[in-house]
Design a protein around this motif. Structure first.
Motif, PDB file in Angstrom:
ATOM      1  N   LEU A 146      17.326  -3.597 -11.029  1.00 12.71           N
ATOM      2  CA  LEU A 146      17.269  -2.627  -9.939  1.00 12.71           C
ATOM      3  C   LEU A 146      17.359  -1.182 -10.408  1.00 12.71           C
ATOM      4  CD1 LEU A 146      19.567  -4.374  -7.292  1.00 12.71           C
ATOM      5  CD2 LEU A 146      17.074  -4.241  -7.298  1.00 12.71           C
ATOM      6  N   ILE A 147      17.741  -0.970 -11.662  1.00 11.37           N
ATOM      7  CA  ILE A 147      17.834   0.397 -12.176  1.00 11.37           C
ATOM      8  C   ILE A 147      16.456   1.061 -12.104  1.00 11.37           C
ATOM      9  CG2 ILE A 147      18.215   1.795 -14.243  1.00 11.37           C
ATOM     10  CD1 ILE A 147      20.794   0.823 -12.999  1.00 11.37           C
ATOM     11  N   GLY A 148      16.429   2.269 -11.565  1.00  9.67           N
ATOM     12  CA  GLY A 148      15.171   2.993 -11.431  1.00  9.67           C
ATOM     13  C   GLY A 148      14.519   2.832 -10.070  1.00  9.67           C
ATOM     14  N   ASN A 149      15.204   2.182  -9.110  1.00  8.34           N
ATOM     15  CA  ASN A 149      14.689   2.009  -7.741  1.00  8.34           C
ATOM     16  C   ASN A 149      13.292   1.384  -7.707  1.00  8.34           C
ATOM     17  OD1 ASN A 149      16.955   3.290  -6.371  1.00  8.34           O
ATOM     18  ND2 ASN A 149      16.199   5.218  -7.224  1.00  8.34           N
ATOM     19  N   PRO A 150      13.142   0.180  -8.239  1.00  7.28           N
ATOM     20  CA  PRO A 150      11.811  -0.447  -8.260  1.00  7.28           C
ATOM     21  C   PRO A 150      11.331  -0.830  -6.866  1.00  7.28           C
ATOM     22  CG  PRO A 150      13.485  -2.047  -8.886  1.00  7.28           C
ATOM     23  CD  PRO A 150      14.182  -0.712  -8.789  1.00  7.28           C
ATOM     24  N   ASP A 151      10.023  -0.852  -6.706  1.00  6.75           N
ATOM     25  CA  ASP A 151       9.419  -1.318  -5.450  1.00  6.75           C
ATOM     26  C   ASP A 151       9.213  -2.831  -5.469  1.00  6.75           C
ATOM     27  OD1 ASP A 151       8.815   1.314  -4.142  1.00  6.75           O
ATOM     28  OD2 ASP A 151       7.686   1.586  -5.985  1.00  6.75           O
ATOM     29  N   LEU A 152       9.055  -3.380  -6.667  1.00  7.05           N
ATOM     30  CA  LEU A 152       8.807  -4.811  -6.854  1.00  7.05           C
ATOM     31  C   LEU A 152       9.769  -5.330  -7.911  1.00  7.05           C
ATOM     32  CD1 LEU A 152       7.042  -7.419  -6.573  1.00  7.05           C
ATOM     33  CD2 LEU A 152       5.539  -6.435  -8.330  1.00  7.05           C
ATOM     34  N   ASN A 178      15.976  -7.212   0.173  1.00  7.37           N
ATOM     35  CA  ASN A 178      14.667  -7.229   0.818  1.00  7.37           C
ATOM     36  C   ASN A 178      14.727  -6.573   2.197  1.00  7.37           C
ATOM     37  OD1 ASN A 178      12.838  -9.198   2.844  1.00  7.37           O
ATOM     38  ND2 ASN A 178      11.761  -8.412   1.059  1.00  7.37           N
ATOM     39  N   ARG A 179      15.750  -6.931   2.963  1.00  9.09           N
ATOM     40  CA  ARG A 179      15.869  -6.453   4.346  1.00  9.09           C
ATOM     41  C   ARG A 179      16.289  -4.984   4.427  1.00  9.09           C
ATOM     42  NH1 ARG A 179      19.331  -9.816   5.514  1.00  9.09           N
ATOM     43  NH2 ARG A 179      21.193  -8.518   5.261  1.00  9.09           N
ATOM     44  N   GLU A 180      17.298  -4.595   3.664  1.00 13.19           N
ATOM     45  CA  GLU A 180      17.889  -3.266   3.805  1.00 13.19           C
ATOM     46  C   GLU A 180      17.312  -2.229   2.855  1.00 13.19           C
ATOM     47  OE1 GLU A 180      22.136  -3.451   3.672  1.00 13.19           O
ATOM     48  OE2 GLU A 180      22.248  -5.161   5.064  1.00 13.19           O
ATOM     49  N   HIS A 181      16.755  -2.657   1.739  1.00 11.94           N
ATOM     50  CA  HIS A 181      16.224  -1.716   0.751  1.00 11.94           C
ATOM     51  C   HIS A 181      14.713  -1.819   0.586  1.00 11.94           C
ATOM     52  CE1 HIS A 181      20.261  -0.470  -0.704  1.00 11.94           C
ATOM     53  NE2 HIS A 181      20.589  -1.686  -0.334  1.00 11.94           N
ATOM     54  N   GLY A 182      14.092  -2.737   1.328  1.00  7.19           N
ATOM     55  CA  GLY A 182      12.639  -2.835   1.328  1.00  7.19           C
ATOM     56  C   GLY A 182      12.025  -3.290   0.029  1.00  7.19           C
ATOM     57  N   ILE A 183      12.797  -3.997  -0.794  1.00  6.61           N
ATOM     58  CA  ILE A 183      12.275  -4.431  -2.092  1.00  6.61           C
ATOM     59  C   ILE A 183      11.432  -5.695  -1.930  1.00  6.61           C
ATOM     60  CG2 ILE A 183      12.899  -5.286  -4.390  1.00  6.61           C
ATOM     61  CD1 ILE A 183      15.384  -3.541  -4.248  1.00  6.61           C
ATOM     62  N   THR A 184      10.271  -5.691  -2.534  1.00  2.54           N
ATOM     63  CA  THR A 184       9.415  -6.873  -2.584  1.00  2.54           C
ATOM     64  C   THR A 184       9.821  -7.708  -3.799  1.00  2.54           C
ATOM     65  OG1 THR A 184       7.605  -5.609  -1.601  1.00  2.54           O
ATOM     66  CG2 THR A 184       7.019  -7.677  -2.712  1.00  2.54           C
ATOM     67  N   PHE A 185       9.896  -9.025  -3.615  1.00  3.39           N
ATOM     68  CA  PHE A 185      10.324  -9.915  -4.699  1.00  3.39           C
ATOM     69  C   PHE A 185       9.256 -10.941  -5.028  1.00  3.39           C
ATOM     70  CE2 PHE A 185      14.506  -8.529  -3.218  1.00  3.39           C
ATOM     71  CZ  PHE A 185      15.194  -8.363  -4.408  1.00  3.39           C
TER      72      PHE A 185
END
Length: 304
Positions: A146-152, A178-185
């Motif tokens: 998660l370091i660096g605020n990834p989108d994926l 996924n829900r609160e930070h909008g990260i795609t996994f």
């Protein structure tokens, strides 16, 4: 809705062995994409190519709408945890994350405190990683990704080796991100039933080839999952079910209704029926196991 990642006929050849065979993935922004397959199916090799950790033999990768060198430059927007987390056992979680921040040029203090809180490791202090439980180490691995605020974020077998409580905790962390930070996994696993509890879309891979891509709803329908309600008043119950927008249901026997959509809302459905004074004698979720579906798709256990 935009695609964050697509692959076109992606292949990886090792000598005469084709570990990944013409795979075309489609991952949309906001999805939790479950990559299903047995050990040795080609999941890790595929994820390593997407992450830039392995060379592509054939095919194309598109990241955030870009291909070639432009796509390669955007890999900094991807967080990766493939195989075991690369951590220093004689350091704390904070110190491990600080090294990653320095390598990426991130603001160490703010970034580390935020990420530790997200994964639930904010109270580990100076405790060395060698004294962490397996679940804590996996959380640290996710924190590093998660370091660096990834989108994926790409996770390869993140629940492997965890006990049931650790699996549940990991699932909660990923759903929250996924829900609160909008990260795609993209999450690979051979533990199919667990993956089915979190993924919103699936790619089924077998012997290096992608057999199917389908949404959670499509998979549940093909696996035959449904809510079964037992009530002495099926006629009134059906009226209420239709009022709340459910259309995919049927009365299969006197006093039994099967519902084939909105399977995560069983408690809400019961509440609405109760508000109308309709008695519910029982409610269960039944299905063909995902494992059985996968075995049928790939030709049975003999084809493993």
């Amino acid at each position: 809705m935009e695609y964050l990642l697509t692959t076109k006929n992606l292949s990886k050849q090792y000598g005469r062995q084709k570990a990944v065979d013409r795979v075309s993935l489609h991952v949309r922004k906001g999805e939790i994409y479950g990559l299903i397959g047995r050990n040795g199916a080609g999941k890790t090799t595929l994820l390593r190519m997407i992450s830039g950790l392995a060379a592509v033999s054939e095919g194309e990768i598109s990241l955030f709408g870009k291909t070639g060198r432009e796509a390669g430059a955007l890999r900094e927007r991807i967080g990766v945890l493939i195989e075991n987390p690369g951590v220093y056992a004689n350091m704390s979680a904070y110190e491990n994350l600080k090294i990653k921040c320095i390598a990426m040029g991130a603001n160490a203090k703010d970034e580390i405190e935020k990420v530790l809180k997200i994964v639930g490791l904010e109270d580990t202090g100076k405790k060395h990683v060698r004294n962490f439980s397996l679940g804590m180490k996996q959380r640290l691995g996710i924190a590093l990704a998660l370091i660096g605020n990834p989108d994926l974020v790409i996770l390869d077998e993140p629940i492997n080796g965890l006990d049931p409580q650790g699996i549940a905790e990991m699932r909660e962390v990923l759903e929250m991100l996924n829900r609160e930070h909008g990260i795609t996994f993209i999450i690979s696993s051979h533990i199919l039933e667990e993956l089915s509890k979190i993924a919103t879309k699936y790619g089924i891979i077998h012997k290096g080839a992608l057999l199917q891509e389908l949404t959670r709803e499509e998979l549940l329908e093909r696996c035959g999952e449904y809510i079964e309600l037992q009530t002495p008043d099926t006629e009134r119950a059906c009226t209420v079910i239709e009022e709340i927008g459910i259309t995919r249901y049927k009365v299969v026997d006197a006093g039994i209704i099967q519902i084939y959509e909105r399977l995560q809302e069983s408690s809400g459905i019961v509440l609405r029926l109760a508000e109308h004074g309709i008695q519910i004698k029982g409610i269960t979720v039944k299905n063909e196991a995902l494992e059985d579906y996968y075995l049928n798709l790939t030709g049975g256990a003999a084809n493993a």
